[in-house]
Design a protein around this motif. Structure first.
Motif, PDB file in Angstrom:
ATOM      1  N   PHE A  18       0.829  -1.215   0.000  1.00  0.00           N
ATOM      2  CA  PHE A  18       0.000   0.000   0.000  1.00  0.00           C
ATOM      3  C   PHE A  18       0.859   1.259   0.000  1.00  0.00           C
ATOM      4  O   PHE A  18       0.561   2.213  -0.728  1.00  0.00           O
ATOM      5  N   LEU A  19       1.923   1.272   0.798  1.00  0.00           N
ATOM      6  CA  LEU A  19       2.816   2.437   0.812  1.00  0.00           C
ATOM      7  C   LEU A  19       3.479   2.631  -0.546  1.00  0.00           C
ATOM      8  O   LEU A  19       3.610   3.757  -1.034  1.00  0.00           O
ATOM      9  N   TRP A  27       4.594   9.781  -7.576  1.00  0.00           N
ATOM     10  CA  TRP A  27       5.690   9.979  -8.530  1.00  0.00           C
ATOM     11  C   TRP A  27       5.192   9.869  -9.964  1.00  0.00           C
ATOM     12  O   TRP A  27       5.547  10.683 -10.818  1.00  0.00           O
ATOM     13  N   LEU A  28       4.402   8.843 -10.249  1.00  0.00           N
ATOM     14  CA  LEU A  28       3.934   8.593 -11.603  1.00  0.00           C
ATOM     15  C   LEU A  28       3.121   9.765 -12.143  1.00  0.00           C
ATOM     16  O   LEU A  28       3.362  10.229 -13.267  1.00  0.00           O
ATOM     17  N   THR A  29       2.175  10.259 -11.361  1.00  0.00           N
ATOM     18  CA  THR A  29       1.336  11.368 -11.836  1.00  0.00           C
ATOM     19  C   THR A  29       2.140  12.659 -11.994  1.00  0.00           C
ATOM     20  O   THR A  29       1.901  13.424 -12.932  1.00  0.00           O
ATOM     21  N   TRP A 125       7.581  13.814   3.452  1.00  0.00           N
ATOM     22  CA  TRP A 125       6.663  12.685   3.602  1.00  0.00           C
ATOM     23  C   TRP A 125       7.055  11.554   2.652  1.00  0.00           C
ATOM     24  O   TRP A 125       7.098  10.377   3.028  1.00  0.00           O
ATOM     25  N   MET A 126       7.340  11.898   1.404  1.00  0.00           N
ATOM     26  CA  MET A 126       7.745  10.897   0.418  1.00  0.00           C
ATOM     27  C   MET A 126       9.069  10.259   0.814  1.00  0.00           C
ATOM     28  O   MET A 126       9.264   9.050   0.643  1.00  0.00           O
ATOM     29  N   LEU A 127       9.960  11.038   1.370  1.00  0.00           N
ATOM     30  CA  LEU A 127      11.250  10.533   1.829  1.00  0.00           C
ATOM     31  C   LEU A 127      11.071   9.538   2.971  1.00  0.00           C
ATOM     32  O   LEU A 127      11.713   8.478   2.983  1.00  0.00           O
ATOM     33  N   LEU A 128      10.205   9.839   3.906  1.00  0.00           N
ATOM     34  CA  LEU A 128       9.950   8.940   5.030  1.00  0.00           C
ATOM     35  C   LEU A 128       9.405   7.600   4.549  1.00  0.00           C
ATOM     36  O   LEU A 128       9.890   6.534   4.967  1.00  0.00           O
TER      37      LEU A 128
END
Length: 175
Positions: A18-19, A27-29, A125-128
């Protein structure tokens, strides 16, 4: 103990799925909108140099600003391509669970580049989330393409390294 849980349990693989998909979609969008839109990194790079991250009057990342001025801005076309396709491919890898740790690693590199440039946004947040995926290693792609891709790559590289060792033994015996 937590590391063992991340790397070995199917429960953590399910949570990581899920994460991974959440992060991959982000990232994709982002990448797809740049690929299909009129994206050019030049303005962003110029803005990062014009408004560097400061503490008082001192630049926090002077080496990064110098890199942007001397290398990135003169090559803004290449950076535009790399950012757009890099974001898209990181997202694709995370969603499909193919080369998951590599995709997460390159996502981390882009997050740091954006944060060095002064963009906070969703990058922390993405880094975490990426750190959990990296800590989980191959288990992060257990419910994805890594289930088949990683064993294939291991076999492929083991076969090649095994053949080169046999060739070395033949050369030694002949000489």
């Amino acid at each position: 103990m937590f590391g063992q849980f991340l790397r070995n349990h199917s429960i953590s693989a399910g949570i990581l799925l899920f994460l991974r998909v959440y992060l991959g979609w982000a990232w994709l969008t982002a990448g797809w909108s740049k690929i299909t839109g009129d994206f050019h990194a030049g303005g962003y790079l110029q803005g990062s140099v014009s408004n560097p991250v400061l503490q008082g009057e001192a630049m926090i990342y002077p080496n990064y600003v110098a890199f942007l001025e001397r290398f990135a801005i003169p090559n803004a076309e290449i950076f535009s391509f790399m950012v757009a396709w890099g974001e898209f491919l990181v997202g694709l890898g995370l969603i499909l669970g193919v080369l998951t740790t590599a995709a997460a690693f390159f996502g981390v590199m882009m997050n740091f580049a954006f944060m060095f440039a002064g963009t906070i946004s969703t990058n922390p947040w993405m880094l975490l989330i990426s750190m959990f995926i990296l800590a989980a290693g191959a288990n992060a792609g257990r419910y994805g393409g890594d289930r088949w891709v990683l064993p294939y790559l291991r076999q492929l590289f083991m076969r090649k390294s095994g053949n080169s060792m046999l060739e070395e033994k033949k050369v030694i015996k002949v000489a």
